[in-house]
Design a protein around this motif. Structure first.
Motif, PDB file in Angstrom:
ATOM      1  N   GLY A 152       4.446  -2.876   3.168  1.00  0.00           N
ATOM      2  CA  GLY A 152       4.965  -3.705   2.086  1.00  0.00           C
ATOM      3  C   GLY A 152       6.073  -2.974   1.340  1.00  0.00           C
ATOM      4  N   PRO A 153       6.427  -3.493   0.147  1.00  0.00           N
ATOM      5  CA  PRO A 153       5.804  -4.626  -0.529  1.00  0.00           C
ATOM      6  C   PRO A 153       6.286  -5.967   0.011  1.00  0.00           C
ATOM      7  N   VAL A 154       5.451  -6.976  -0.189  1.00  0.00           N
ATOM      8  CA  VAL A 154       5.745  -8.324   0.275  1.00  0.00           C
ATOM      9  C   VAL A 154       5.658  -9.276  -0.914  1.00  0.00           C
ATOM     10  N   ALA A 155       6.642 -10.175  -1.039  1.00  0.00           N
ATOM     11  CA  ALA A 155       6.666 -11.114  -2.163  1.00  0.00           C
ATOM     12  C   ALA A 155       6.916 -12.531  -1.666  1.00  0.00           C
ATOM     13  N   ASN A 156       6.608 -13.488  -2.549  1.00  0.00           N
ATOM     14  CA  ASN A 156       6.923 -14.903  -2.359  1.00  0.00           C
ATOM     15  C   ASN A 156       6.218 -15.555  -1.174  1.00  0.00           C
ATOM     16  N   SER A 157       4.980 -15.142  -0.949  1.00  0.00           N
ATOM     17  CA  SER A 157       4.167 -15.803   0.072  1.00  0.00           C
ATOM     18  C   SER A 157       2.703 -15.404  -0.107  1.00  0.00           C
ATOM     19  N   GLU A 158       1.830 -16.275   0.396  1.00  0.00           N
ATOM     20  CA  GLU A 158       0.417 -15.906   0.483  1.00  0.00           C
ATOM     21  C   GLU A 158       0.240 -15.085   1.747  1.00  0.00           C
ATOM     22  N   VAL A 159      -0.278 -13.876   1.590  1.00  0.00           N
ATOM     23  CA  VAL A 159      -0.363 -12.966   2.724  1.00  0.00           C
ATOM     24  C   VAL A 159      -1.402 -11.898   2.425  1.00  0.00           C
ATOM     25  N   ILE A 160      -1.993 -11.360   3.470  1.00  0.00           N
ATOM     26  CA  ILE A 160      -2.827 -10.169   3.342  1.00  0.00           C
ATOM     27  C   ILE A 160      -2.019  -9.003   3.894  1.00  0.00           C
ATOM     28  N   VAL A 161      -1.772  -8.005   3.050  1.00  0.00           N
ATOM     29  CA  VAL A 161      -0.989  -6.841   3.446  1.00  0.00           C
ATOM     30  C   VAL A 161      -1.951  -5.745   3.899  1.00  0.00           C
ATOM     31  N   TYR A 162      -1.763  -5.266   5.112  1.00  0.00           N
ATOM     32  CA  TYR A 162      -2.646  -4.240   5.677  1.00  0.00           C
ATOM     33  C   TYR A 162      -1.915  -2.896   5.746  1.00  0.00           C
ATOM     34  N   GLY A 163      -2.688  -1.817   5.640  1.00  0.00           N
ATOM     35  CA  GLY A 163      -2.120  -0.490   5.778  1.00  0.00           C
ATOM     36  C   GLY A 163      -3.200   0.532   6.092  1.00  0.00           C
ATOM     37  N   GLU A 164      -2.795   1.628   6.709  1.00  0.00           N
ATOM     38  CA  GLU A 164      -3.766   2.655   7.098  1.00  0.00           C
ATOM     39  C   GLU A 164      -3.964   3.663   5.984  1.00  0.00           C
ATOM     40  N   ILE A 165      -5.222   3.929   5.688  1.00  0.00           N
ATOM     41  CA  ILE A 165      -5.607   5.016   4.783  1.00  0.00           C
ATOM     42  C   ILE A 165      -6.005   6.210   5.643  1.00  0.00           C
ATOM     43  N   ASP A 166      -5.389   7.343   5.387  1.00  0.00           N
ATOM     44  CA  ASP A 166      -5.719   8.594   6.072  1.00  0.00           C
ATOM     45  C   ASP A 166      -5.998   9.639   4.999  1.00  0.00           C
ATOM     46  N   LEU A 167      -7.270   9.885   4.728  1.00  0.00           N
ATOM     47  CA  LEU A 167      -7.642  10.760   3.619  1.00  0.00           C
ATOM     48  C   LEU A 167      -7.172  12.193   3.803  1.00  0.00           C
ATOM     49  N   ASP A 168      -6.884  12.592   5.029  1.00  0.00           N
ATOM     50  CA  ASP A 168      -6.362  13.940   5.241  1.00  0.00           C
ATOM     51  C   ASP A 168      -5.013  14.120   4.542  1.00  0.00           C
ATOM     52  N   ILE A 171       0.860  -1.188   0.000  1.00  0.00           N
ATOM     53  CA  ILE A 171       0.000   0.000   0.000  1.00  0.00           C
ATOM     54  C   ILE A 171       0.891   1.231   0.000  1.00  0.00           C
ATOM     55  N   ILE A 172       0.573   2.168  -0.889  1.00  0.00           N
ATOM     56  CA  ILE A 172       1.409   3.331  -1.153  1.00  0.00           C
ATOM     57  C   ILE A 172       0.648   4.599  -0.764  1.00  0.00           C
ATOM     58  N   GLY A 173       1.362   5.538  -0.165  1.00  0.00           N
ATOM     59  CA  GLY A 173       0.756   6.795   0.230  1.00  0.00           C
ATOM     60  C   GLY A 173       0.728   7.809  -0.894  1.00  0.00           C
ATOM     61  N   PRO A 174       0.017   8.935  -0.709  1.00  0.00           N
ATOM     62  CA  PRO A 174      -0.116   9.943  -1.767  1.00  0.00           C
ATOM     63  C   PRO A 174       1.162  10.737  -2.043  1.00  0.00           C
ATOM     64  N   ASP A 175       2.236  10.430  -1.330  1.00  0.00           N
ATOM     65  CA  ASP A 175       3.541  11.013  -1.638  1.00  0.00           C
ATOM     66  C   ASP A 175       4.411  10.054  -2.434  1.00  0.00           C
TER      67      ASP A 175
END
Length: 341
Positions: free
Chosen positions: A269-285, A259-263
């Protein structure tokens, strides 16, 4: 729709489908949605054509009259989703039960008109289970044109949701400048970038998109190994001809999600070579903050010099003018559902 949540958790699901098994892949999607939601995710994204798998065998199956290629195409059609349809209804129900917005890549089978065309599509489902819209990849890339038709402008929409203005593009659409701008001009705040896998070059495109759009980007690709392709699959060996995507031995699609920010910097992440759920915070401000220096469709634009016209009308194979037939456009609310932009 007003934004009611400016800060929340998003999830990029990096997993293997149950190869070319529609029902089992939908079962797995439902389970992954439940898992991500249990971990607090409010927006959950799946990779390109995750249902029932990205057909990378096409790069080793160029013979149009090859018997195995025909067989495998039939299998893909039989295991592709229709929109609307019962399998999609199961995913919609899972979204509502999880109280999470879902964006999922599918092989879409067109049953209403041509009955023989597949599309590389991404489906948007609200956290109440509402089907918001469908985007079909505008130009299938290279050998993909053997199996997928081209989408139209009716899916180039950004959706007003309680989680912000959410849109997305598929794979090499991220290198189509006018397509990117069409999304920027709709005030996109959270962008879903779906890929079959996400090596360095795709990271570059996703991060560049985030910086250019001043939006969050959920960059998501599949993880798939040769062992997950059944031995009896007719073009199993052709999967190896799809190229070396930088994975470990036996890994066909190594993922690389994050997950990438607006900058343009990574939030997680990024995460490779595995089954995984990558979580990240979205802050619309943060979107508003980053627009201080740059707004591609606003104050860093010259509308007196440049203008873009987008035809977002659905395109149909035939329009019947008699009252007996009616108009094809009048019986397809799905392709006209992108009215939120």
């Amino acid at each position: 729709m007003p934004i009611t949540e400016r800060k929340y958790t998003a999830a990029a699901v990096q997993a293997a489908p149950v190869w070319f098994d529609l029902q089992a892949t939908v079962d797995k999607a439902v389970a992954l949605i439940q898992e991500a939601a249990a971990n607090g995710a409010r927006l959950i994204a799946f990779p390109e054509t995750w249902v029932p798998g990205y057909p990378s065998y096409i790069y080793g199956s160029a013979e149009w009259d090859h018997a195995e290629s025909k067989e495998v195409h039939r299998l893909l059609m039989e295991n592709s989703l229709t929109v609307p349809g019962p399998e999609l209804d199961r995913i919609r129900k899972a979204a509502a039960e999880a109280n999470a917005m879902i964006v999922i890549g599918i092989n879409e089978r067109e049953d209403r008109y041509s009955r023989g065309t597949l599309y590389n599509s991404m489906v948007y489902i609200s956290d109440t289970g509402e089907l918001l819209g469908v985007h079909r990849k505008l130009i299938p890339t290279h050998a993909e044109r053997m199996i997928w038709g081209s989408g139209d402008g009716s899916g180039l929409h950004v959706f007003d949701t309680n989680l912000g203005r959410v849109g997305g593009l598929i794979c090499w659409e991220h290198w189509m400048p006018l397509t990117r701008y069409a999304m920027h001009a709709q005030g996109e705040q959270v962008h879903i970038a779906t890929w079959p896998e996400v090596p360095e070059l795709h990271h570059l495109a996703s991060r560049s998109y985030a910086f250019e759009a001043r939006s969050f980007v959920i960059c998501v690709g599949s993880y798939l190994t040769l062992d997950q392709i059944p031995e009896e699959f007719p073009r199993r060996e052709a999967m190896l001809a799809g190229g070396d995507f930088g994975g470990e031995p036996g890994v066909l699609l190594p993922g690389g999600s994050g997950i990438i920010g607006p900058d343009g910097d990574w939030v997680s992440g990024p995460v490779a070579n595995s089954e995984v759920i990558v979580y990240g915070e979205i802050d619309l401000d943060r979107v508003n903050e980053e627009q201080l220096a740059f707004d591609a469709a606003g104050h860093y634009n010259r509308t007196d010099i440049f203008q873009l016209t987008v035809d977002d009308r659905p395109q149909f194979p035939a329009l019947w003018l008699s009252e007996q037939h009616g108009s094809a456009g009048s019986v397809d609310p799905v392709r006209e559902s992108g009215s939120s932009s």
